[in-house]
Design a protein around this motif. Structure first.
Motif, PDB file in Angstrom:
ATOM      1  N   TYR A   1       9.315   4.264   2.057  1.00 16.91           N
ATOM      2  CA  TYR A   1      10.425   4.399   3.010  1.00 16.91           C
ATOM      3  C   TYR A   1       9.938   4.542   4.450  1.00 16.91           C
ATOM      4  O   TYR A   1      10.742   4.494   5.374  1.00 16.91           O
ATOM      5  CB  TYR A   1      11.284   5.600   2.610  1.00 16.91           C
ATOM      6  N   VAL A   2       8.629   4.730   4.631  1.00 12.54           N
ATOM      7  CA  VAL A   2       8.061   4.765   5.987  1.00 12.54           C
ATOM      8  C   VAL A   2       8.252   3.415   6.672  1.00 12.54           C
ATOM      9  O   VAL A   2       8.562   3.349   7.871  1.00 12.54           O
ATOM     10  CB  VAL A   2       6.566   5.131   5.929  1.00 12.54           C
ATOM     11  N   ILE A   3       8.083   2.341   5.923  1.00  8.28           N
ATOM     12  CA  ILE A   3       8.059   1.000   6.507  1.00  8.28           C
ATOM     13  C   ILE A   3       9.378   0.619   7.166  1.00  8.28           C
ATOM     14  O   ILE A   3       9.385   0.207   8.338  1.00  8.28           O
ATOM     15  CB  ILE A   3       7.655  -0.038   5.438  1.00  8.28           C
ATOM     16  N   PRO A   4      10.533   0.708   6.505  1.00  5.56           N
ATOM     17  CA  PRO A   4      11.778   0.304   7.190  1.00  5.56           C
ATOM     18  C   PRO A   4      12.117   1.188   8.376  1.00  5.56           C
ATOM     19  O   PRO A   4      12.642   0.700   9.386  1.00  5.56           O
ATOM     20  CB  PRO A   4      12.845   0.405   6.089  1.00  5.56           C
ATOM     21  N   LEU A   5      11.809   2.489   8.295  1.00  5.20           N
ATOM     22  CA  LEU A   5      12.081   3.375   9.427  1.00  5.20           C
ATOM     23  C   LEU A   5      11.201   3.007  10.621  1.00  5.20           C
ATOM     24  O   LEU A   5      11.680   2.911  11.759  1.00  5.20           O
ATOM     25  CB  LEU A   5      11.836   4.828   9.027  1.00  5.20           C
TER      26      LEU A   5
ATOM     27  N   ILE B   1       0.832  -1.201   0.000  1.00  8.59           N
ATOM     28  CA  ILE B   1       0.000   0.000   0.000  1.00  8.59           C
ATOM     29  C   ILE B   1       0.866   1.249   0.000  1.00  8.59           C
ATOM     30  O   ILE B   1       0.589   2.225  -0.717  1.00  8.59           O
ATOM     31  CB  ILE B   1      -0.954  -0.020   1.208  1.00  8.59           C
ATOM     32  N   CYS B   2       1.932   1.242   0.791  1.00 10.42           N
ATOM     33  CA  CYS B   2       2.839   2.395   0.837  1.00 10.42           C
ATOM     34  C   CYS B   2       3.564   2.578  -0.494  1.00 10.42           C
ATOM     35  O   CYS B   2       3.878   3.711  -0.885  1.00 10.42           O
ATOM     36  CB  CYS B   2       3.849   2.229   1.966  1.00 10.42           C
ATOM     37  N   PHE B   3       3.844   1.484  -1.208  1.00  8.76           N
ATOM     38  CA  PHE B   3       4.441   1.617  -2.544  1.00  8.76           C
ATOM     39  C   PHE B   3       3.481   2.318  -3.489  1.00  8.76           C
ATOM     40  O   PHE B   3       3.893   3.149  -4.305  1.00  8.76           O
ATOM     41  CB  PHE B   3       4.828   0.240  -3.094  1.00  8.76           C
ATOM     42  N   VAL B   4       2.199   1.989  -3.395  1.00 11.66           N
ATOM     43  CA  VAL B   4       1.205   2.643  -4.242  1.00 11.66           C
ATOM     44  C   VAL B   4       1.106   4.122  -3.899  1.00 11.66           C
ATOM     45  O   VAL B   4       0.952   4.985  -4.784  1.00 11.66           O
ATOM     46  CB  VAL B   4      -0.162   1.953  -4.093  1.00 11.66           C
ATOM     47  N   LEU B   5       1.216   4.463  -2.603  1.00 17.12           N
ATOM     48  CA  LEU B   5       1.144   5.850  -2.147  1.00 17.12           C
ATOM     49  C   LEU B   5       2.453   6.603  -2.331  1.00 17.12           C
ATOM     50  O   LEU B   5       2.543   7.773  -1.959  1.00 17.12           O
ATOM     51  CB  LEU B   5       0.731   5.891  -0.670  1.00 17.12           C
TER      52      LEU B   5
ATOM     53  N   PHE C   1      12.975  13.187  -1.551  1.00 13.13           N
ATOM     54  CA  PHE C   1      11.787  13.798  -0.960  1.00 13.13           C
ATOM     55  C   PHE C   1      10.895  12.752  -0.292  1.00 13.13           C
ATOM     56  O   PHE C   1      10.259  13.029   0.728  1.00 13.13           O
ATOM     57  CB  PHE C   1      11.001  14.563  -2.033  1.00 13.13           C
ATOM     58  N   GLY C   2      10.852  11.543  -0.857  1.00 15.70           N
ATOM     59  CA  GLY C   2      10.083  10.482  -0.221  1.00 15.70           C
ATOM     60  C   GLY C   2      10.646  10.101   1.126  1.00 15.70           C
ATOM     61  O   GLY C   2       9.905   9.844   2.086  1.00 15.70           O
ATOM     62  N   SER C   3      11.980  10.080   1.244  1.00 14.51           N
ATOM     63  CA  SER C   3      12.622   9.747   2.522  1.00 14.51           C
ATOM     64  C   SER C   3      12.384  10.842   3.555  1.00 14.51           C
ATOM     65  O   SER C   3      12.160  10.554   4.734  1.00 14.51           O
ATOM     66  CB  SER C   3      14.120   9.530   2.305  1.00 14.51           C
ATOM     67  N   ILE C   4      12.445  12.104   3.123  1.00 15.44           N
ATOM     68  CA  ILE C   4      12.197  13.214   4.056  1.00 15.44           C
ATOM     69  C   ILE C   4      10.764  13.158   4.574  1.00 15.44           C
ATOM     70  O   ILE C   4      10.504  13.283   5.782  1.00 15.44           O
ATOM     71  CB  ILE C   4      12.473  14.567   3.372  1.00 15.44           C
TER      72      ILE C   4
ATOM     73  N   ALA D   1      17.058   7.255   7.491  1.00 18.28           N
ATOM     74  CA  ALA D   1      16.636   7.886   6.242  1.00 18.28           C
ATOM     75  C   ALA D   1      17.834   8.180   5.339  1.00 18.28           C
ATOM     76  O   ALA D   1      17.789   7.946   4.123  1.00 18.28           O
ATOM     77  CB  ALA D   1      15.876   9.177   6.548  1.00 18.28           C
ATOM     78  N   ILE D   2      18.925   8.656   5.937  1.00 15.05           N
ATOM     79  CA  ILE D   2      20.135   8.936   5.150  1.00 15.05           C
ATOM     80  C   ILE D   2      20.719   7.646   4.585  1.00 15.05           C
ATOM     81  O   ILE D   2      21.109   7.582   3.408  1.00 15.05           O
ATOM     82  CB  ILE D   2      21.173   9.675   6.019  1.00 15.05           C
ATOM     83  N   ALA D   3      20.788   6.609   5.415  1.00 17.83           N
ATOM     84  CA  ALA D   3      21.340   5.324   4.959  1.00 17.83           C
ATOM     85  C   ALA D   3      20.508   4.753   3.817  1.00 17.83           C
ATOM     86  O   ALA D   3      21.065   4.209   2.841  1.00 17.83           O
ATOM     87  CB  ALA D   3      21.394   4.340   6.121  1.00 17.83           C
ATOM     88  N   ASP D   4      19.194   4.864   3.924  1.00 18.02           N
ATOM     89  CA  ASP D   4      18.309   4.363   2.868  1.00 18.02           C
ATOM     90  C   ASP D   4      18.597   5.066   1.547  1.00 18.02           C
ATOM     91  O   ASP D   4      18.733   4.427   0.491  1.00 18.02           O
ATOM     92  CB  ASP D   4      16.860   4.583   3.289  1.00 18.02           C
ATOM     93  N   VAL D   5      18.702   6.396   1.595  1.00 11.89           N
ATOM     94  CA  VAL D   5      18.982   7.168   0.383  1.00 11.89           C
ATOM     95  C   VAL D   5      20.346   6.808  -0.191  1.00 11.89           C
ATOM     96  O   VAL D   5      20.499   6.599  -1.408  1.00 11.89           O
ATOM     97  CB  VAL D   5      18.909   8.682   0.687  1.00 11.89           C
ATOM     98  N   VAL D   6      21.364   6.711   0.677  1.00 12.46           N
ATOM     99  CA  VAL D   6      22.731   6.425   0.215  1.00 12.46           C
ATOM    100  C   VAL D   6      22.804   5.053  -0.451  1.00 12.46           C
ATOM    101  O   VAL D   6      23.385   4.904  -1.539  1.00 12.46           O
ATOM    102  CB  VAL D   6      23.723   6.519   1.391  1.00 12.46           C
ATOM    103  N   VAL D   7      22.223   4.034   0.188  1.00 11.19           N
ATOM    104  CA  VAL D   7      22.274   2.681  -0.382  1.00 11.19           C
ATOM    105  C   VAL D   7      21.560   2.629  -1.726  1.00 11.19           C
ATOM    106  O   VAL D   7      22.058   2.020  -2.697  1.00 11.19           O
ATOM    107  CB  VAL D   7      21.659   1.661   0.597  1.00 11.19           C
ATOM    108  N   LEU D   8      20.397   3.277  -1.824  1.00  8.08           N
ATOM    109  CA  LEU D   8      19.647   3.268  -3.080  1.00  8.08           C
ATOM    110  C   LEU D   8      20.390   4.012  -4.186  1.00  8.08           C
ATOM    111  O   LEU D   8      20.409   3.560  -5.346  1.00  8.08           O
ATOM    112  CB  LEU D   8      18.260   3.879  -2.872  1.00  8.08           C
ATOM    113  N   LEU D   9      21.011   5.129  -3.848  1.00  6.50           N
ATOM    114  CA  LEU D   9      21.742   5.897  -4.866  1.00  6.50           C
ATOM    115  C   LEU D   9      23.017   5.185  -5.306  1.00  6.50           C
ATOM    116  O   LEU D   9      23.348   5.164  -6.497  1.00  6.50           O
ATOM    117  CB  LEU D   9      22.068   7.296  -4.327  1.00  6.50           C
TER     118      LEU D   9
END
Length: 327
Positions: free
Chosen positions: A135-139, A127-131, A257-260, A232-240
């Protein structure tokens, strides 16, 4: 200025206490209602993405099944959602349904073995992927769950990409002849297993959950807030980094912006789940025959709910004058 901030904080704490009291008071009614809403959203999302079996893509059927789910255990919703996906894929192709069924069986074995209580996560992740806020879920699970929650989150990510893959490949699969069984199997298996973006997302979410869980358990002030920011920073860094290495073509702006936005949502979750006063931290030391103990005690912030008082005003009665009555 400080007094205004304190007043706002007290107001928020009172609202939080009212919400918790309301939920505990009406839990017997709210729990079935929330299960029905969750089942309804999940099944409607599945129908909207891969509604190939028209009998299931019917709001009356969905409402009846969602109502049935409200009286069943939470894990029952997972089985119903999986059955919907398999039946829709069966209407598209027998091979697709068979592959999806095998994937679900493997996921269920992992899920029920390591994290059977994360039902809500397994349902909320797609559901969060559709919305557009996955990134809410792992945090959130790093704060509220354990490292084993990475398995349930990973299963949710696989379901999200499975649905998206079949939705995008429906035209190609429908165009293949019925005799091309081997070609269909290879097309589906290769397209799903070789999905580098899915593998990268699962890895990034697992790293985020473990990092957030580790930091929030540290004996430092504002550990939960630091854990949210670091996660949130780690998620962005790993994905990038994964995007640069594997060329997954992810949206950099969307990730940032999704992570923020996700971090702000999880900050609200922290307010309801864990809110302490670091200005009144106490460190206690004691000992027994074998050990010395050093304990850091951080008090929770509590506020008394305002009590309603009813003030009764008695109006004096007018005296009855018999002489006025005779007149």
């Amino acid at each position: 200025m400080i007094n205004n901030e304190e007043d706002h904080m007290i107001t928020l704490l009172v609202v939080k206490q009212y919400i918790k009291t309301f939920i505990s008071k009406y839990e017997v009614y709210l729990k079935p209602l929330l299960k029905m809403i969750l089942a309804l959203i999940s099944l409607m999302m599945i129908n909207g993405k891969i509604g190939y079996m028209h009998r299931l893509d019917n709001i009356s059927i969905v409402l009846i099944i969602a109502l049935m789910c409200s009286f069943m255990p939470m894990n029952f919703i997972i089985f119903v959602a999986a059955a919907f996906i398999v039946l829709h894929l069966y209407a598209l192709s027998l091979e697709c349904a068979a592959i999806a069924l095998v994937i679900f069986l493997v996921m269920f074995l992992l899920y029920f073995r390591f994290s059977p209580k994360d039902t809500l996560v397994l349902l909320l992740t797609p559901i969060c992927f559709v919305l557009k806020i996955p990134y809410v879920i792992p945090l959130a699970m790093g704060l509220l769950g354990t490292p084993a929650s990475a398995i349930s989150v990973g299963c949710g990510v696989m379901v999200s990409y499975l649905i998206s893959y079949f939705a995008e490949s429906a035209t190609a699969l429908s165009g293949m002849a019925a005799e091309e069984l081997t070609t269909k199997f290879r097309f589906v298996i290769d397209g799903f297993i070789d999905n580098k973006q899915m593998v990268l997302t699962i890895a990034a979410f697992a790293v985020t959950i473990i990092l957030v869980y580790t930091i929030k358990r540290l004996s430092i002030d504002h550990a939960w807030t630091i854990a949210i920011i670091a996660g949130a920073i780690a998620d962005v860094v790993v994905l990038l980094i994964g995007d640069m290495v594997f060329d997954t073509n992810v949206s950099i702006v969307g990730i940032i912006f999704g992570s923020i936005f996700s971090a702000l949502i999880v900050k609200v979750v922290e307010f309801f789940a864990f809110h302490v006063d670091y200005s009144r931290v106490e460190k206690v030391q004691f000992e027994d025959d074998e050990y010395y103990y050093y304990v850091k005690a951080v008090p929770k912030i509590t506020v008394a709910m305002p009590s309603k008082t009813v003030k009764k005003i008695n109006t004096p009665r007018k005296k009855y004058n018999s002489s006025q009555a005779h007149k």
